[in-house]
Design a protein around this motif. Structure first.
Motif, mmCIF file in Angstrom:
data_model
loop_
_atom_site.group_PDB
_atom_site.id
_atom_site.type_symbol
_atom_site.label_atom_id
_atom_site.label_comp_id
_atom_site.label_asym_id
_atom_site.label_seq_id
_atom_site.Cartn_x
_atom_site.Cartn_y
_atom_site.Cartn_z
ATOM 1 N N ARG A 100 0.835 -1.210 0.000
ATOM 2 C CA ARG A 100 0.000 0.000 0.000
ATOM 3 C C ARG A 100 0.861 1.247 0.000
ATOM 4 N NH1 ARG A 100 -3.372 -3.515 2.505
ATOM 5 N NH2 ARG A 100 -5.414 -3.637 1.532
ATOM 6 N N VAL A 101 1.896 1.253 0.858
ATOM 7 C CA VAL A 101 2.808 2.404 0.863
ATOM 8 C C VAL A 101 3.447 2.554 -0.521
ATOM 9 C CG1 VAL A 101 4.991 3.281 1.781
ATOM 10 C CG2 VAL A 101 3.289 2.322 3.338
ATOM 11 N N LEU A 108 -3.340 10.600 8.821
ATOM 12 C CA LEU A 108 -3.585 10.305 7.420
ATOM 13 C C LEU A 108 -3.208 8.857 7.086
ATOM 14 C CD1 LEU A 108 -4.574 11.464 4.789
ATOM 15 C CD2 LEU A 108 -2.251 12.257 4.300
ATOM 16 N N ALA A 109 -2.107 8.375 7.676
ATOM 17 C CA ALA A 109 -1.673 6.997 7.431
ATOM 18 C C ALA A 109 -2.756 6.008 7.852
ATOM 19 C CB ALA A 109 -0.378 6.705 8.174
ATOM 20 N N ARG A 110 -3.434 6.321 8.978
ATOM 21 C CA ARG A 110 -4.514 5.445 9.441
ATOM 22 C C ARG A 110 -5.654 5.434 8.435
ATOM 23 N NH1 ARG A 110 -3.567 6.119 15.094
ATOM 24 N NH2 ARG A 110 -2.103 4.458 15.567
ATOM 25 N N THR A 112 3.061 2.033 12.083
ATOM 26 C CA THR A 112 2.235 3.004 11.353
ATOM 27 C C THR A 112 3.160 4.096 10.815
ATOM 28 O OG1 THR A 112 0.479 2.605 12.952
ATOM 29 C CG2 THR A 112 0.238 4.521 11.520
ATOM 30 N N PRO A 113 3.119 4.353 9.485
ATOM 31 C CA PRO A 113 3.964 5.416 8.939
ATOM 32 C C PRO A 113 3.511 6.780 9.458
ATOM 33 C CG PRO A 113 3.052 4.026 7.204
ATOM 34 C CD PRO A 113 2.330 3.687 8.456
ATOM 35 N N LEU A 136 9.518 4.415 8.637
ATOM 36 C CA LEU A 136 9.208 3.000 8.444
ATOM 37 C C LEU A 136 10.356 2.169 8.996
ATOM 38 C CD1 LEU A 136 7.843 3.037 4.786
ATOM 39 C CD2 LEU A 136 6.532 2.703 6.869
ATOM 40 N N PRO A 137 10.094 0.961 9.461
ATOM 41 C CA PRO A 137 11.176 0.089 9.923
ATOM 42 C C PRO A 137 12.174 -0.157 8.775
ATOM 43 C CG PRO A 137 9.049 -0.813 10.531
ATOM 44 C CD PRO A 137 8.780 0.340 9.624
ATOM 45 N N PHE A 138 13.446 -0.336 9.110
ATOM 46 C CA PHE A 138 14.514 -0.402 8.118
ATOM 47 C C PHE A 138 14.252 -1.383 6.971
ATOM 48 C CE2 PHE A 138 18.615 -2.138 6.658
ATOM 49 C CZ PHE A 138 19.117 -0.985 6.084
ATOM 50 N N LYS A 139 13.917 -2.619 7.304
ATOM 51 C CA LYS A 139 13.730 -3.621 6.244
ATOM 52 C C LYS A 139 12.516 -3.310 5.377
ATOM 53 C CE LYS A 139 16.286 -7.645 7.492
ATOM 54 N NZ LYS A 139 16.310 -9.049 7.882
ATOM 55 N N VAL A 140 11.493 -2.736 5.998
ATOM 56 C CA VAL A 140 10.300 -2.356 5.231
ATOM 57 C C VAL A 140 10.655 -1.225 4.273
ATOM 58 C CG1 VAL A 140 7.953 -1.444 5.380
ATOM 59 C CG2 VAL A 140 8.759 -3.062 7.099
#
Lengths: 274, 131
Positions: A75-76, A132-134, A152-153, A191-195
């Motif tokens: 989605r991102v 907004l991310a939600r 959550t971004p 965002l988390p590093f791997k994501v």
């Protein structure tokens, strides 16, 4: 230089560029374009055409390996690609109108800024800005040995804006603009590093595909040059991905940053005919 | 085949796994075409001089997918390389198409719309229309 020697030299350089690019996360484009223009005297339009193709090869090649692990946030990725692909078409349209030396100068400046961005990792705080991310349902989770971790971004509008800029640079200069994408995903949206690395990789390929048709139509992509660049960068990045060792990453990034800085200055000098 | 999650819909991760396979085949096919064309290209022109320092643009026969396909079917080395590059360019497009299918399956209207916007922009770019 005859075609055979030229092809071998470009292949070796591309192998090296792809290797360094994947090891440092900056991508092969920022090394291969200066190498082709400054060291081998290739016109920058041919150089960015070949580079753009190698960017797609690296993205899809790495994705085939990463995808199984469930880190990419689709989605991102899709949401931000609305910004990056539009930016890319704008950037590529500008590239078809600019004279070669002007593209060279812009490229050099972007290299210098990329170095600054990679060395100054100041993250914005991981609080607030999630509304907004939600609403866009951009939140996700990723697998760890201890079960799924959700996130959550943050600061979605800022991230979207930076990504439009990243797309424009990608279309203008034939690069993946990984440094700018990391700025948006890591530093602004947290965002988390791997994501962020895998999602950024997804977007890099899609963004580059948006300008590829324009480059092809304008004759920027020439098979004799794109062939060794694509094969070399692809092989180099796959080797680099296997050797990704975090312990040395900091030192390596520093060494790479110095090299990129020098190349950036060199390109500005060449573009301005100083 | 795509694995289905508990709700009978495609889970994001199952879609990703299938997409990984599609990507791998796409990249391998592209690399094989480029390498095969490359060997033929070198065999034919290895002792020619290179002319990349002056920008002249690629010849007409190498600037549209249709012309490239015609050339590749005639086993022209440069066209074979170019065909490999076209296949390569289509691999990220395939990822977006896959994402669209997954969102349709999940009845996620908002993301179906976003995917369609991205595909439209890609289509404009791929047909070579600059602004």
């Amino acid at each position: 230089m005859n075609v055979l020697i030229f092809t071998l030299v470009v292949f070796a350089g591309s192998l090296f560029a792809g290797f360094l690019g994947s090891l440092t996360g900056l991508g092969g484009g920022v090394v291969i374009v200066p190498l082709l223009t400054v060291a081998l005297g290739v016109d920058i339009r041919y150089a960015i055409g070949a580079s753009l193709v190698s960017v797609i090869a690296t993205s899809s090649g790495a994705a085939a390996a990463y995808l199984k692990e469930g880190f990419t946030n689709m989605r991102v990725g899709i949401f931000l690609e609305v910004a990056t692909t539009s930016g890319a078409i704008l950037g590529a349209s500008v590239a078809t109108r600019l004279p070669g030396p002007a593209i060279e100068v812009v490229f050099g400046v972007v290299l210098l800024v990329s170095v600054y961005l990679t060395l100054s990792l100041r993250k914005l705080p991981a609080v607030g800005g999630e509304g907004l991310a939600r609403r866009l349902r951009l939140n996700g989770s990723y697998p760890t040995p201890n079960g799924d971790v959700s996130y959550t971004p943050r600061r979605v509008p800022l991230g979207f804006g930076i990504m439009a800029g990243a797309g424009a640079l990608s279309g203008l200069l034939g690069i993946g603009s990984g440094a700018v994408k990391v700025l948006a995903l890591d530093q602004a949206m947290r965002l988390p590093f791997k994501v962020s690395t895998t999602t950024s990789n997804f977007m890099i390929g899609v963004t580059a595909a948006a300008s590829a048709g324009i480059y092809l139509r304008r004759g920027f992509i020439t098979p004799g040059l794109a062939m060794p660049v694509m094969l070399g960068v692809l092989a180099g990045s796959l080797i680099g991905a296997r050797l990704l060792i975090s312990a040395r990453a900091r030192l390596l990034r520093l060494v790479f940053a110095v090299a990129i800085f020098a190349l950036g200055v060199e390109m500005i000098v060449a573009g301005l005919h100083l | 085949m795509i694995r289905r999650s508990d709700q009978g819909r495609w889970s994001d991760r199952a879609v990703e796994a299938t997409m990984g396979t599609v990507l791998r085949y796409g990249v391998v096919l592209a690399a094989v075409l480029v390498a095969a064309g490359g060997v033929a290209y070198l065999f034919e022109r290895w002792d020619h001089a290179t002319h990349y320092s002056v920008f002249a643009g690629s010849p007409e026969s190498l600037t549209t997918p249709a012309a490239i396909l015609r050339g590749a079917l005639a086993l022209d080395p440069a066209s074979l390389i170019a065909l490999g590059l076209v296949v390569l360019v289509l691999t990220p497009v395939a990822r977006v198409v896959f994402a669209l299918l997954a969102f349709v399956e999940q009845r996620d209207r908002l993301y179906v719309i976003f995917s369609l916007i991205v595909l439209s922009v890609l289509f404009i770019g791929l047909t070579g229309h600059s602004l």
